[in-house]
Motif scaffolding. Structure first.
Motif, short mmCIF file in Angstrom:
data_model
loop_
_atom_site.label_atom_id
_atom_site.label_comp_id
_atom_site.label_asym_id
_atom_site.label_seq_id
_atom_site.Cartn_x
_atom_site.Cartn_y
_atom_site.Cartn_z
N HIS A 7 0.82 -1.20 0.00
CA HIS A 7 0.00 0.00 0.00
C HIS A 7 0.86 1.26 0.00
CE1 HIS A 7 -2.44 3.26 1.80
NE2 HIS A 7 -3.43 2.70 1.11
N MET A 10 2.45 1.37 -3.88
CA MET A 10 1.67 1.10 -5.10
C MET A 10 1.09 2.38 -5.70
SD MET A 10 -1.89 -0.50 -3.63
CE MET A 10 -3.17 0.55 -2.90
N THR A 11 0.71 2.31 -6.97
CA THR A 11 -0.04 3.36 -7.63
C THR A 11 -1.53 3.07 -7.45
OG1 THR A 11 1.69 3.68 -9.29
CG2 THR A 11 -0.52 4.46 -9.86
N GLN A 12 -2.26 4.05 -6.90
CA GLN A 12 -3.67 3.80 -6.60
C GLN A 12 -4.60 4.14 -7.76
OE1 GLN A 12 -5.04 4.95 -2.66
NE2 GLN A 12 -2.94 5.16 -1.93
N GLU A 13 -4.22 5.09 -8.60
CA GLU A 13 -5.04 5.42 -9.76
C GLU A 13 -4.56 4.58 -10.93
OE1 GLU A 13 -5.09 9.58 -10.52
OE2 GLU A 13 -5.77 10.12 -8.50
N VAL A 14 -5.33 3.54 -11.24
CA VAL A 14 -4.90 2.54 -12.21
C VAL A 14 -5.65 2.71 -13.53
CG1 VAL A 14 -4.52 0.09 -12.61
CG2 VAL A 14 -4.57 0.97 -10.27
N ALA A 101 -2.77 -5.32 -0.67
CA ALA A 101 -2.19 -4.06 -0.20
C ALA A 101 -1.47 -4.23 1.13
CB ALA A 101 -3.28 -3.00 -0.08
N GLY A 131 -5.19 -1.00 -6.86
CA GLY A 131 -3.91 -0.39 -7.19
C GLY A 131 -3.08 -1.30 -8.06
#
Length: 231
Positions: A7, A10-14, A101, A131
């Motif tokens: 978490h 990571m990239t949350q907007e995928v 996450a 993500g």
């Protein structure tokens, strides 16, 4: 001691595709977002596969040389069908290899290495996409400053975990490489200290010349005496 979690990195907007997303739209998504792969999701937001640049380039690889000098790449029936696919559903690698996450960075790295993939869609407890994490994201831990690594080893590993007095062990960290010198109460603690230091985020390697006060690894257990009843 606590590893950074998936978490945290990571990239949350995928950017995602659907099974019916056309080939050219996928190529456009890669270009507009400066990415090299996207998850393919179903109607419930569950990742069902991944499409990468390699999946798209396969279509070019099977074509013969325009001037006829070299044939196209030979593919088996399954890969040829993917090369000829027109939508994400046919192009994708499935099933998707995923992460959670809550996983630590080493857990995600093991998953990538096991399945030989470069990125993992991250899912929640019901399998929905939340993500995506890449190799580059996981390597962020090696950007930690040497001072932060030294502080965690000194305070968390040596002080809070091994209960050593300040000054018993000296810690030097240079470019992520940890060097331990000093004396431990027992010889058996040396490999434990070394392993705990290796587990700290950002550590590249651990070298030690630790001494010990008591050798508790060379213990000879006395054989129990067996009494035999007389006849």
């Amino acid at each position: 001691m606590q590893h950074r979690s998936v978490h945290d990195v990571m990239t949350q907007e995928v950017v995602t595709a659907r099974p019916d997303t056309p080939f050219k739209e996928i190529a456009a998504l890669f270009h507009r977002n400066d990415i090299t792969a996207i998850p393919v999701t179903d109607d419930r937001g569950h990742p069902i596969g991944m499409v990468s640049e390699a999946d798209l380039i396969r279509k070019e690889a099977v074509l013969p040389d325009p001037e006829g000098r070299t044939p196209g790449r030979w593919l088996d029936a399954k890969d040829r069908a993917r090369a000829e696919a027109e939508t994400a559903g046919g192009l994708m690698t499935s099933p998707a290899v995923t992460a959670r996450a809550t996983w630590s960075v080493p857990e995600a790295a093991r998953q990538m290495d096991k399945h030989k993939v470069k990125r993992l869609p991250v899912v929640d407890e019901v399998g929905r996409l939340v993500g995506i994490v890449s190799r580059r994201d996981l390597l962020q831990v090696f950007l930690r400053h040497d001072a932060a690594i030294r502080e965690e080893i000194t305070h968390d590993v040596l002080g809070q975990t091994l209960w050593l007095a300040p000054g018993d062990v000296q810690v030097v960290v240079r470019d992520g490489v940890v060097t331990l010198t000093g004396r431990l109460p027992r010889r058996s603690m040396i490999p434990i200290a070394e392993q705990l230091c290796r587990a700290v985020d950002g550590v590249v390697a651990v070298h030690q010349t630790l001494d010990f006060t008591e050798d508790d690894t060379d213990v000879h257990l006395e054989q129990p005496h067996v009494y035999r009843a007389g006849r």
